[in-house]
Design an enzyme around this catalytic site. Structure first.
Site, PDB file in Angstrom:
ATOM      1  N   SER A  35       0.859  -1.189   0.000  1.00 42.07           N
ATOM      2  CA  SER A  35       0.000   0.000   0.000  1.00 42.07           C
ATOM      3  C   SER A  35       0.889   1.230   0.000  1.00 42.07           C
ATOM      4  O   SER A  35       2.013   1.184   0.504  1.00 42.07           O
ATOM      5  CB  SER A  35      -0.881   0.010   1.246  1.00 42.07           C
ATOM      6  OG  SER A  35      -1.478   1.295   1.397  1.00 42.07           O
ATOM      7  N   TYR A  89      -0.807  -0.018  10.352  1.00 42.05           N
ATOM      8  CA  TYR A  89      -1.090  -0.651   9.058  1.00 42.05           C
ATOM      9  C   TYR A  89       0.036  -0.324   8.067  1.00 42.05           C
ATOM     10  O   TYR A  89       0.609  -1.203   7.415  1.00 42.05           O
ATOM     11  CB  TYR A  89      -2.431  -0.111   8.550  1.00 42.05           C
ATOM     12  CG  TYR A  89      -2.810  -0.514   7.141  1.00 42.05           C
ATOM     13  CD1 TYR A  89      -3.318  -1.771   6.865  1.00 42.05           C
ATOM     14  CD2 TYR A  89      -2.679   0.401   6.084  1.00 42.05           C
ATOM     15  CE1 TYR A  89      -3.682  -2.115   5.578  1.00 42.05           C
ATOM     16  CE2 TYR A  89      -3.048   0.058   4.793  1.00 42.05           C
ATOM     17  CZ  TYR A  89      -3.555  -1.201   4.546  1.00 42.05           C
ATOM     18  OH  TYR A  89      -3.914  -1.541   3.270  1.00 42.05           O
TER      19      TYR A  89
END
Ligand SMILES: Cc1cc2nc3c(=O)[nH]c(=O)nc-3n(C[C@H](O)[C@H](O)[C@H](O)COP(=O)(O)OP(=O)(O)OC[C@H]3O[C@@H](n4cnc5c(N)ncnc54)[C@H](O)[C@@H]3O)c2cc1C
Lengths: 253, 442
Positions: free
Chosen positions: A146, A159
């Site tokens: 990501s 995250y």
């Protein structure tokens, strides 16, 4: 066996009920896909995807419940998937969890669970499948990283940090696999409008799951190692990486 | 990779201890475009060591040679002695064994058929034993092996009927055709007047110019066709040197715009009325062999080929395919169109009576995989087929329709290789040989 355009006939998809995985599978079903193992935490959600794939002409679909944080279950899962498919052309790891970045909620349990879901679990699975693929002499593993991992920020730093770990792991593994016929693809999506981000304020260059899926399939065709979706993010982040920290922390979003 | 040097070694590998190296696939010079001579996770048997010349019978005009010998070497041996290969592909860097496994065709297919029509005999070392097979004895094994993509055993040697020639020159007629119709009628007119005929089609021309092409049709020159100063040594032959493309182009140089301009120039340069010219053999048969690694021009991902045949009467399908290709702006240098004569006996042999079109396919072009999938269906619906030796991506579900003798072939194969140790990536990808054998070697 993968064909000359990178299209798989067999695939294992972890996080098989995720929006992005589902859209990738829809495209592949229209090409060469014949047998799939779908894995994820919720069997009913997998069944829905499985039914759709069968309707799209995939001959064999097996759904298996799997929690990527349950370390002891990973090796048996890989052996079963290999036994189900024989040859594994493609592995797609789309498992992931945004979790929280609220300081009060971040205890050791939460942190290690987020790291396991986003990093160590997917990494361990990739490793096990990679060993099998080296023996069979070919294969491709797609891992979802990501842009959150490219430079971490306060809104999702656990995250982001875990994805940064996975991203680095994947690129290192890719180097280690050179010459074996096995390839790794690292996908770095920006803000994707999916179940996971529902209700959130979209960041710059939002994309939908289908756009990500198309980019993933395209990367199978070209054999590209790192895929930014949308592609502009590659240049944006080349700049954002240089932004001085005080300013970076003040950027909205 | 193992590289046996003689038949005894092949027998040891294939018959006596096949388990020692898991599944395997024979390989010649690796000129098949796709994955026919690859065996991921298994072993490749490099057959180039089996390259002895075992006998040139000048009375009967036959040659017996090891299957690993290259056409390049054969030409050097044969042409000065007044013989030519009965069938040759567009490159001389193939082996005899590879040519048999593909049951290759040449520009003379409409007259002479494919390579298997010119074989007296071949020796096949299969897991089930060694067979001397030909059009009469062990005919089934022979038919399964010619065009059998190396999946019936290792061919160790073969005996070939040669074509006698008077000179190493070709009399070549060149002319252009403004569209597909005129191209097809030129190709079918007195089809057998020329031994060799082929049309180079501009793969980017559209609309009224769809199928515009340059035809080259030729025969071997007789000694008396040569100018006086060449008549003293009519058979002199020297293989041209190979010039390397020095670097892999980081981007594909062959983009639609570049190719379009090139094709225009090339078409304009060709004579509009028939022109006759003498050309050395190699110039006519192997134009691409002059440039080594020429595929580097296609950029980093390289390319493959797409070649199909549709029966006569299916001209509409041919036209449709050209429309799709030119509409898809696929930067294909040139496509090659020719007519095939009657099919041979090989179970999986590619040629069948009809029109065949071959074109280069750069890999990694967006939309191309889907376009080729559509062409597969078009070709199958027209009763045609796609050439396996050039394939890297065919739709597996269409193989039984394209190759209706597949089951017959599989039955012979199962006898020759009961344990299913002979395999290749092509076979696995298309499910040619049935279920997959797990690899036994790490
Ligand atoms: C520029 C170019 C032009 C071409 N033009 C034509 C053409 O005009 N017509 C045509 O028909 N083809 C054409 N081809 C395709 C080529 O002729 C075939 O692919 C041929 O099989 C290549 O021979 P090879 O020795 O390189 O075999 P490889 O590519 O090494 O192997 C091809 C197949 O043969 C099998 N094989 C190889 N050796 C043996 C053996 N000893 N015993 C059993 N099986 C064996 C392999 O397992 C594999 O299935 C062309 C290819 C190129 C690159």
């Amino acid at each position: 066996m993968l064909d000359g355009t990178g299209m798989p006939q067999s695939a294992v998809v972890i996080g098989g009920a995720s929006d992005m995985a589902r859209d990738v599978l829809r495209i592949l079903a229209g090409r060469r896909l014949r047998s799939v193992v779908l894995a994820g935490r919720s069997e009913p959600a997998l069944d829905v995807v499985g039914r759709e794939l069968r309707a799209l002409g995939v001959e064999s679909v097996r759904c298996r419940t799997l929690d990527v944080t349950a370390v002891a279950s990973l090796v048996p899962f890989v052996s079963e998937a290999v036994a189900d498919l024989g040859e594994v052309d493609l592995v797609l790891v789309a498992a992931g969890q945004l979790g929280t970045a609220t300081l009060e909620q971040l205890g050791p349990g939460t942190i290690s669970s987020l790291v396991a879901t986003n990093f160590s679990g997917p990494a361990a699975l990739a490793m096990e499948f990679a060993k099998h693929m080296v023996r069979q002499g070919f294969g491709r593993i797609v891992l979802f990283s990501s842009v959150a991992g490219v430079r971490t920020r306060k809104s999702n730093f656990v995250y982001g940090a875990a994805k940064a770990g996975l991203d680095g792991f994947a690129l290192g593994l890719s180097g280690a696999l050179e010459g074996t016929g096995v390839g790794i693809t690292v996908v770095r999506p920006g803000f994707v409008t999916t179940k996971m981000t529902a209700g959130m304020k979209p960041a710059i260059f939002p994309v939908d799951a289908e756009t990500v899926a198309k980019a993933v399939v395209r990367s199978l065709e070209t054999g590209r190692e790192v895929v930014w979706v949308p592609p502009q993010l590659r240049y944006l982040f080349a700049l954002l990486r240089l932004v001085p920290t005080p300013l970076w922390r003040r950027l909205p979003g | 990779m193992v590289a046996p040097r003689d038949e005894a070694e092949v027998e040891r590998l294939v018959v006596k201890e096949p388990d020692s190296f898991g599944r395997f696939s024979p390989r010649g010079l690796g000129r098949a475009y796709g994955d026919a001579a690859q065996c991921a996770g298994g072993t490749v048997v490099d057959c180039r060591g089996l390259r002895s010349v075992l006998g040139l019978d000048r009375q009967r005009g036959t040659l017996r040679a090891g299957a690993g010998i290259s056409f390049d070497n054969l030409l050097e041996l044969l042409v000065p002695r007044g013989y030519f290969l009965p069938v040759t592909p567009g490159t001389r860097f193939v082996t005899l064994g590879g040519a048999i496994a593909s049951d290759i065709h040449g520009k003379n297919h409409h007259v002479d058929g494919s390579l298997s029509a010119h074989l007296e005999n071949l020796r096949l070392v299969a897991p089930a034993g060694t067979f001397d097979c030909g059009p009469v004895q062990h005919k089934e094994e022979f038919d399964a092996t010619c065009g059998g993509m190396g999946l019936t055993g290792v061919v160790t040697e073969a005996t070939l009927r040669l074509l006698p020639i008077e000179s190493s020159w070709m009399v070549v007629d060149t002319e252009r055709a403004a569209d597909l119709d005129s191209c097809l009628s030129l190709l079918s007119e007195e089809a057998s007047r020329y031994r060799y005929s082929v049309a180079w089609v501009d793969g980017l021309a559209r609309g009224r110019r769809l199928g515009r092409s340059v035809l080259t049709r030729a025969d071997h020159a007789l000694a008396m066709d040569l100018p006086v100063d060449r008549r003293r040594q009519p058979l002199s032959y020297r293989a041209p040197r190979v010039v390397e493309v020095p670097f892999a182009s980081p981007l594909s140089l062959l983009r639609p715009a570049t190719v379009s301009a090139f094709n225009e120039m090339w078409y304009r340069k060709a004579p509009s009325k028939r022109e006759t010219q003498l050309q050395p053999l190699a110039t006519f048969f192997y134009p691409l062999d002059g440039v080594g690694s020429w595929n580097r021009l296609y950029g980093p991902r390289g390319f493959t080929q797409y070649q199909f045949v549709v029966p006569f009467g299916a001209e509409r399908a041919l036209e449709h395919a050209l429309e799709k290709l030119s509409g898809g702006r696929v930067a294909s240098f040139l496509a090659v169109l020719k007519s095939f004569g009657a099919a041979g006996a090989g179970h999986l042999s590619f040629p069948m009576e009809g029109w065949t079109l071959a074109l280069d396919i750069p890999l990694g072009v967006p939309g191309l995989p889907e376009l080729l999938d559509e062409l597969d269906v078009l070709v199958a619906d027209a009763g045609g087929r796609v050439y396996l030796s050039k394939d890297a991506r065919l739709r597996p579900d269409l193989v039984p329709a394209m190759y209706p003798r597949l089951a017959e072939w599989q039955a012979v194969r199962a006898r020759l290789d009961p344990a299913g140790v002979m395999s290749s990536d092509l076979a696995r990808r298309l499910g040619l040989a049935g279920p997959v054998l797990p690899s036994t070697r790490a």
